[in-house]
Design an enzyme around this catalytic site. Structure first.
Site, short mmCIF file in Angstrom:
data_model
loop_
_atom_site.label_atom_id
_atom_site.label_comp_id
_atom_site.label_asym_id
_atom_site.label_seq_id
_atom_site.Cartn_x
_atom_site.Cartn_y
_atom_site.Cartn_z
N ASP A 57 -1.04 1.74 -20.84
CA ASP A 57 -2.24 2.33 -20.21
C ASP A 57 -1.83 3.41 -19.20
O ASP A 57 -2.35 3.47 -18.08
CB ASP A 57 -3.09 1.24 -19.56
CG ASP A 57 -4.54 1.69 -19.30
OD1 ASP A 57 -4.96 2.73 -19.84
OD2 ASP A 57 -5.24 1.01 -18.53
N LYS A 114 0.88 -1.17 0.00
CA LYS A 114 0.00 0.00 0.00
C LYS A 114 0.92 1.22 0.00
O LYS A 114 1.75 1.37 0.89
CB LYS A 114 -0.90 0.01 1.23
CG LYS A 114 -1.96 1.12 1.14
CD LYS A 114 -2.84 1.16 2.36
CE LYS A 114 -2.10 1.79 3.52
NZ LYS A 114 -2.87 2.82 4.23
P1 ADP Z 1 -7.74 -1.97 -13.31
O1 ADP Z 1 -6.88 -2.83 -14.17
O2 ADP Z 1 -9.08 -2.54 -13.05
O3 ADP Z 1 -7.77 -0.53 -13.76
P2 ADP Z 1 -5.85 -1.14 -11.29
O4 ADP Z 1 -4.68 -2.04 -11.07
O5 ADP Z 1 -5.60 0.10 -12.07
O6 ADP Z 1 -7.05 -1.99 -11.86
O7 ADP Z 1 -6.47 -0.73 -9.88
C1 ADP Z 1 -7.66 0.03 -9.83
C2 ADP Z 1 -7.50 1.18 -8.85
O8 ADP Z 1 -7.18 0.68 -7.56
C3 ADP Z 1 -6.37 2.14 -9.20
O9 ADP Z 1 -6.80 3.17 -10.08
C4 ADP Z 1 -5.97 2.68 -7.85
O10 ADP Z 1 -6.82 3.75 -7.45
C5 ADP Z 1 -6.23 1.51 -6.92
N1 ADP Z 1 -5.00 0.73 -6.70
C6 ADP Z 1 -4.57 -0.32 -7.41
N2 ADP Z 1 -3.42 -0.82 -6.93
C7 ADP Z 1 -3.11 -0.07 -5.86
C8 ADP Z 1 -2.04 -0.08 -4.90
N3 ADP Z 1 -1.05 -0.96 -4.92
N4 ADP Z 1 -2.07 0.86 -3.93
C9 ADP Z 1 -3.05 1.73 -3.88
N5 ADP Z 1 -4.07 1.82 -4.74
C10 ADP Z 1 -4.13 0.92 -5.72
MG MG Z 2 -6.27 0.84 -13.85
MG MG Z 3 -5.94 -2.46 -16.08
#
Ligand code: ADP
Ligand code: MG
Ligand code: MG
Length: 336
Positions: free
Chosen positions: A156, A111
């Site tokens: 992306d 996190k």
């Molecule tokens: P998706 O492929 O569905 O877009 P993401 O990996 O981008 O998924 O994660 C979605 C959202 O979750 C991100 O835009 C971010 O706000 C939050 N998020 C993802 N990974 C983390 C992380 N390690 N720490 C904090 N927030 C995260």
């Molecule tokens: Mg994403």
């Molecule tokens: Mg994605």
């Protein structure tokens, strides 16, 4: 932002995506910020309460070409998982653990800060000067430079896929669209986000990748600086006419219009971005206080690292601020 809300409840262990040995090691919390992200949830490690973020990747949703054999794990995994467990860079999110059950991969990540992404940061109309914007931007550039040196494209790049902590340290996340580039490899499908797609790719041309990545970086920079998208539809993107809402320095205007050059041949390259005077300008990040730059709740300035089970059986209380974004809500509709 990813905050443990007062009502944060543990996901029942028989919920399909938490099932398996993952659930022996981590307790998944239903809440993540306003509970908006379907497949990304907060969790804590059972042994010590360390708070983590778990992404649940549904195997059936991973395209055939996005699977790789990972020699370290000794099995086939989604490329996103393989890359994030292999890459090591201060501006790329760190994976701590990977588990799988029949239907899902459970990718446990650090996190970072309170988990605020750059979309949410921008949505709060931060009081950013150019030096601080440049500080955030250069970290993303550095992550991309590391990736491109390994012939990996992110594909992306956008505000939602960058997370920011209270020291303005940025990390790139979401490698779900990543791919390998090669001199003779051309892509014909676009798998990123429309608002970040370059004109030549929108027109249906095949692409190698780096030019598309630079365009997306330009859109991200524009959005960070001006708080709005440069283009609102395909026609506007293809026309590529910039109408910034206010004046900025000549260096910044030069860099943005170079990154958003409609002709990929003339578009700024990654090494040119890295050397650009706007990117390399002097900045003292320690001179900025996060709470003076954006509206925050205390937990975003001093985010809890551990999950405390208190006698009242409440989680350490971290209310999410009433600032959730419209884009964020879309994630809530997408189930795991
Ligand atoms: P998706 O492929 O569905 O877009 P993401 O990996 O981008 O998924 O994660 C979605 C959202 O979750 C991100 O835009 C971010 O706000 C939050 N998020 C993802 N990974 C983390 C992380 N390690 N720490 C904090 N927030 C995260
Ligand atoms: Mg994403
Ligand atoms: Mg994605």
């Amino acid at each position: 932002s990813l905050s443990v809300s007062q009502s944060a409840a543990a996901e029942p262990p028989d919920t399909e995506y938490v099932k398996g040995s993952y659930a022996d090691h981590y307790t998944t919390l239903q809440q993540i910020g306003k509970g908006a992200f379907g497949c990304v949830k907060m969790a804590f490690r059972n042994t010590d309460g360390v708070i983590v973020v778990t992404k649940f990747i549904r195997k059936a949703k991973v395209y055939e070409e996005c699977w790789v054999f990972d020699s370290i794990m000794g099995k086939r995994v989604p490329l996103e998982v393989s890359l994030l467990t292999t890459l090591k860079h201060p501006s790329i999110v760190q994976v701590i653990d990977v588990y799988e059950n029949e239907k899902y991969f459970q990718m446990v990540m650090e996190k970072h800060g309170s988990g605020m992404d750059l979309f949410e940061f921008i949505d709060r109309s931060p009081n950013l000067d150019e030096a601080l914007a440049s500080y955030i931007f250069r970290q993303v550039v550095s992550a991309l430079s590391y990736m491109h040196s390994l012939n990996i494209l992110h594909r992306d790049v956008k505000d939602e896929n960058i997370i920011l902590d209270q020291y303005f340290h940025a990390k790139l996340i979401d490698f779900g669209s990543a791919s390998f580039m090669a001199a003779d490899r051309y892509f014909s499908t676009f798998c990123g986000t429309m608002e970040y797609c370059s004109p030549e790719v929108l027109k249906g041309n095949k692409y190698r990748g780096p030019e598309l990545e630079m365009w997306a970086l330009g859109v991200t920079l524009y959005t960070l600086v001006f708080g709005e998208n440069p283009f609102f539809d395909v026609d506007e993107t293809i026309a590529a006419v910039l109408r910034p809402p206010f004046k900025v320095s000549n260096d910044l205007t030069d860099l943005i219009s170079w990154l958003l050059h409609p002709d990929p041949q003339h578009r700024c390259t990654l090494s040119e971005v890295e050397k650009h005077p706007w990117t390399t300008q002097e900045v003292c990040p320690e001179n900025y206080n996060f709470e003076n730059v954006v509206r925050t709740v205390p937990e975003e300035i001093d985010p809890p690292m551990y999950y405390h089970m208190e006698s009242s059986s409440h989680a350490s209380v971290v209310p999410a601020p009433e600032l959730a974004s419209s884009k964020t809500v879309e994630f809530g509709l997408e189930a795991c």
